[in-house]
Design an enzyme around this catalytic site. Structure first.
Site, mmCIF file in Angstrom:
data_model
loop_
_atom_site.group_PDB
_atom_site.id
_atom_site.type_symbol
_atom_site.label_atom_id
_atom_site.label_comp_id
_atom_site.label_asym_id
_atom_site.label_seq_id
_atom_site.Cartn_x
_atom_site.Cartn_y
_atom_site.Cartn_z
ATOM 1 N N ASP A 7 0.681 -0.988 0.049
ATOM 2 C CA ASP A 7 -0.088 -0.380 -0.031
ATOM 3 C C ASP A 7 0.652 1.394 0.396
ATOM 4 O OD1 ASP A 7 -2.573 1.580 0.344
ATOM 5 O OD2 ASP A 7 -2.244 1.977 2.356
ATOM 6 N N GLY A 40 -3.396 8.914 -3.273
ATOM 7 C CA GLY A 40 -5.158 8.972 -3.689
ATOM 8 C C GLY A 40 -5.353 9.752 -4.482
ATOM 9 N N CYS A 70 -4.613 -1.822 -1.583
ATOM 10 C CA CYS A 70 -5.015 -0.636 -1.817
ATOM 11 C C CYS A 70 -5.765 0.059 -2.622
ATOM 12 C CB CYS A 70 -3.790 0.139 -2.551
ATOM 13 S SG CYS A 70 -4.116 2.114 -3.312
ATOM 14 N N CYS A 168 -11.331 2.686 1.050
ATOM 15 C CA CYS A 168 -9.311 3.082 1.197
ATOM 16 C C CYS A 168 -9.271 2.175 2.922
ATOM 17 C CB CYS A 168 -9.281 4.528 1.347
ATOM 18 S SG CYS A 168 -7.358 4.669 1.512
HETATM 19 N N1 DGL Z 1 -4.788 2.743 1.419
HETATM 20 C C1 DGL Z 1 -4.273 3.443 -0.126
HETATM 21 C C2 DGL Z 1 -6.129 2.788 -0.777
HETATM 22 O O1 DGL Z 1 -6.734 2.089 -0.102
HETATM 23 C C3 DGL Z 1 -3.697 4.553 -0.784
HETATM 24 C C4 DGL Z 1 -4.607 6.161 0.094
HETATM 25 C C5 DGL Z 1 -4.075 6.994 -0.144
HETATM 26 O O2 DGL Z 1 -2.441 7.121 -0.237
HETATM 27 O O3 DGL Z 1 -4.053 7.708 -0.618
HETATM 28 O O4 DGL Z 1 -5.826 4.228 -1.173
#
Ligand code: DGL
Length: 234
Positions: A7, A40, A70, A168
């Site tokens: 991630d 994101g 992710c 997320c």
């Molecule tokens: N945890 C990730 C997701 O599920 C990434 C979030 C990010 O870095 O903005 O989208």
């Protein structure tokens, strides 16, 4: 069985945690790309470069399976990268959509990053879905700041929803705050994938944690989420 999980930062640890609890007899190798987060708001090209570096790193570690922990990468580039590396790669969005369909859930809300919402991955495959992009959550979660104000603002837009996807993988980390403002059925993507994934559980639990940038705050967060494991910066 060696399982690679990755991630942008600590979010994927919510998937690792569910995997350890459901499949404790495996060797997990986790990579959090803290140097490049948040993912994101990145373009698809940027997401491809980041994931390519990490997948190659995990392949060098001899993993048998890679879990993209992710939502942003899963929803934007999974189809393009899943067959590219000669190792089995799974994502977190497909098992979540399958879970929603299997349980006939309606009035579904999605909280996700800007790129996940923009991909329309949930909207295109489910009916009765309302999405909200939550760009303020990840930076606040990673730095340990309060998300109260943002939670209120985002959940206000999902008033009619009875089931809300934590689209997320960072968001299960703020579940208590979210529940304070809306007490509905929150769906954890880590649980959805851990429940359906099937492999030979044959070795004692081993967890190797790698991050591209490590500081005291990160060490504290990791310990809170998965417990005391050695962290390497790479
Ligand atoms: N945890 C990730 C997701 O599920 C990434 C979030 C990010 O870095 O903005 O989208």
């Amino acid at each position: 069985m060696k399982v690679g999980i990755f991630d942008s930062g600590i979010g994927g640890l919510t998937v690792l945690k569910e995997m350890i609890s459901t499949h404790p007899k495996a060797h997990y190798i986790y990579y959090g790309d803290t140097k490049n987060l948040p993912y994101g708001n990145k373009t698809k090209e940027e997401l491809k470069i980041c994931s390519d570096n990490i997948i190659n790193f995990l392949i060098k570690k001899d993993v048998d399976l890679i879990i993209i922990a992710c939502g942003t990468i899963s929803s934007n580039i999974y189809e393009e990268i899943k067959d590219k590396y000669g190792v089995k790669i799974v994502d977190v969005i497909n098992p979540t959509i399958d879970y929603i369909k299997k349980n006939n859930l309606t009035k579904v809300g999605i909280l996700g990053t800007y790129m996940t919402v923009d991909s329309k991955v949930f909207e295109n495959r489910l009916t009765d879905v309302k999405q909200v992009a939550c760009p303020k959550f990840v930076p606040a979660i990673e730095s340990g700041k309060s998300v109260d104000e943002y939670a209120k603002e985002y959940l206000e837009q999902l008033k009619t929803c009875e089931n809300i996807v934590l689209g997320c993988t960072h968001y299960p980390l703020i579940i208590d705050t979210l529940k304070k403002y809306k007490n509905v059925n929150f769906i954890n993507m880590g649980k959805c994938i851990a429940e359906i994934i099937d492999f030979n559980n044959e070795v004692d639990l081993q967890v190797d944690l790698y991050f591209s940038k490590v500081d005291e705050n990160l060490k504290h967060n990791v310990k809170q989420i998965v417990g005391e494991f050695e962290i390497k910066e790479i």
